[in-house]
Design an enzyme around this catalytic site. Structure first.
Site, PDB file in Angstrom:
ATOM      1  N   GLY A   3     -24.490  -3.457   1.405  1.00  0.00           N
ATOM      2  CA  GLY A   3     -25.300  -2.663   0.459  1.00  0.00           C
ATOM      3  C   GLY A   3     -25.524  -3.696  -0.691  1.00  0.00           C
TER       4      GLY A   3
ATOM      5  CD  GLU B  49     -27.673  -1.691  -5.274  1.00  0.00           C
ATOM      6  OE1 GLU B  49     -28.580  -1.171  -5.512  1.00  0.00           O
ATOM      7  OE2 GLU B  49     -27.104  -1.264  -4.363  1.00  0.00           O
TER       8      GLU B  49
ATOM      9  CE1 TYR C 263     -27.880  -3.083   7.942  1.00  0.00           C
ATOM     10  CE2 TYR C 263     -26.113  -1.805   6.890  1.00  0.00           C
ATOM     11  CZ  TYR C 263     -27.053  -3.118   7.311  1.00  0.00           C
ATOM     12  OH  TYR C 263     -26.653  -4.298   6.475  1.00  0.00           O
TER      13      TYR C 263
ATOM     14  CE1 TYR D 197     -31.020   0.686   6.034  1.00  0.00           C
ATOM     15  CE2 TYR D 197     -33.719   0.587   6.473  1.00  0.00           C
ATOM     16  CZ  TYR D 197     -32.354  -0.182   5.855  1.00  0.00           C
ATOM     17  OH  TYR D 197     -32.546  -1.359   5.084  1.00  0.00           O
ATOM     18  CG  ASP D 198     -27.569   8.245  11.034  1.00  0.00           C
ATOM     19  OD1 ASP D 198     -28.370   8.913  10.280  1.00  0.00           O
ATOM     20  OD2 ASP D 198     -26.661   8.421  11.659  1.00  0.00           O
TER      21      ASP D 198
ATOM     22  CG  ASN E 265     -33.256  -5.517  -2.065  1.00  0.00           C
ATOM     23  OD1 ASN E 265     -33.703  -6.026  -0.858  1.00  0.00           O
ATOM     24  ND2 ASN E 265     -31.933  -5.906  -2.399  1.00  0.00           N
TER      25      ASN E 265
ATOM     26  CG  ASP F 283     -27.694  -8.526  -1.566  1.00  0.00           C
ATOM     27  OD1 ASP F 283     -28.627  -8.244  -2.265  1.00  0.00           O
ATOM     28  OD2 ASP F 283     -27.283  -8.105  -0.374  1.00  0.00           O
TER      29      ASP F 283
ATOM     30  CG  ASP G 150     -24.333  -7.142   4.985  1.00  0.00           C
ATOM     31  OD1 ASP G 150     -24.022  -6.896   6.365  1.00  0.00           O
ATOM     32  OD2 ASP G 150     -25.390  -6.526   4.569  1.00  0.00           O
TER      33      ASP G 150
END
Length: 347
Positions: free
Chosen positions: A39, A41, A94, A109-110, A172, A290, A326
């Protein structure tokens, strides 16, 4: 800010469980999936915490094992969470299939019916949350979730501006979430409250187009051309129009199917500072922007000069390509010995 305490940054956003097919397997063939949490942020806050900032993540989560997995992920990396728990919501997911030439990577995506859909301008006491903070950050991904989350971003930034707290926003844009025709009216409503804007060339072209977009929202402006203006000129136009203190430009150049170079340029009304270009082998391209934001913001809030901040941002973006997942994994010692300094150009 208390001189004895680290700078404090707050981020608002949704975090998802990422389910990836191992290696280069296709999703329909994979016997098992690798689980990461991602994610924008939260990724940036994890990097900021690793570099010594006090990081707080604000979100709504499903009150179930998957939502608690996300909250535990934030805690593992030293990020404090302020959560509005929703027992009736779904956790966002996702699915990722890593490509290999000539097959591109795929993202599915879900994220319908997730807790963040219920976020609104009155969900959190924004004034109390931003009190004593040095920066707040959010992204266009949160705005894309719906009208309520977009209103929450505006409420957060309005409270931050009232409190004298720096606001940070990463455009983004995600074409799988909304078209540019849908995005531009919402984003241009947020931008006048943004001090530090992170954007790419395409983002700036779209946001400065004054509604001159084509019918489907994804190929307008005469194929995306910017009338010959370079990124710096576009950034200056954004500064003039929206009142940003600074625009941070990321530029990733694909050298081959598995290698890229990354550099970062900071543009203000008066000067331009460009980083070195860092080359990286691509293991996993998620979370790269990020990481760049985390490195830049941690340096800036800690009082480092602009040259060091942009150079750290470029190195961090390149480094993030080389690890799976990530979340930030760079060691401070690696960042410290990253290489050549940035170049400052007075304009």
């Amino acid at each position: 800010m208390n001189e004895s305490s680290p700078p404090r940054v707050i981020g608002l956003g949704e975090s998802l469980l990422r389910l990836s097919a191992p290696g280069h397997e296709r999703l329909e063939q994979a016997a098992h999936l690798q689980v990461h949490v991602g994610g924008a942020e939260l990724n940036a806050l994890i990097g900021a915490a690793a570099l010594g900032l006090s990081a707080t993540w604000v979100s709504r989560l499903a009150d179930n094992p998957l939502g608690r997995r996300v909250a535990a992920h934030a805690a593992t990396y030293g990020v404090r969470s302020i959560v509005d728990w929703d027992p009736d919501a779904r956790a966002p997911l996702y699915f990722v299939e890593h490509g290999a030439p000539p097959r591109p990577s795929e993202v599915l995506y879900d994220r319908s019916g997730t807790a963040m859909v219920g976020l609104g301008s009155g969900t959190f006491p924004w004034q109390r949350l931003v009190a004593g903070a040095d920066a707040v950050l959010c992204s266009g991904i949160t705005c894309a979730i719906g009208d309520g989350p977009a209103a929450a971003v505006n409420a957060l930034f309005a409270a931050a501006r009232d409190a004298g707290v720096r606001t940070v926003f990463d455009v983004n844009h995600r074409s799988r979430m909304w078209s540019w025709n849908q995005a531009v009216p919402v984003l241009t409503g947020v931008l006048p409250r943004v001090d530090l804007l992170l954007a790419g060339r395409e983002d700036l072209v779209r946001l400065l187009a004054d509604g001159d977009r084509d019918g489907d929202g994804d190929g307008g402006l005469d194929g995306g051309r910017d009338g010959g203006q370079g990124q710096v000129a576009l950034a200056r136009r954004a500064i003039e129009r929206f009142g940003h203190e600074m625009v941070l430009l990321r530029d990733t150049v694909q050298l081959s199917s598995r290698r890229v170079t990354v550099n970062v340029t900071a543009v203000t009304a008066d000067d331009v500072c460009t980083s070195s270009a860092y080359e990286a082998e691509v293991v996993d391209a998620f979370g790269t922007g990020d990481a760049a934001l985390a490195a830049f913001l941690s340096g800036r809030l800690s009082g480092e000069d602009l040259e060091a901040c942009v150079d750290k941002a470029a190195w961090a973006g390149a480094f993030q390509h080389t690890v799976s997942g990530d979340a930030w994994q760079a060691r401070p010692s690696e960042l410290a010995r990253r290489g050549a300094p940035a170049r400052r150009i007075l304009r």
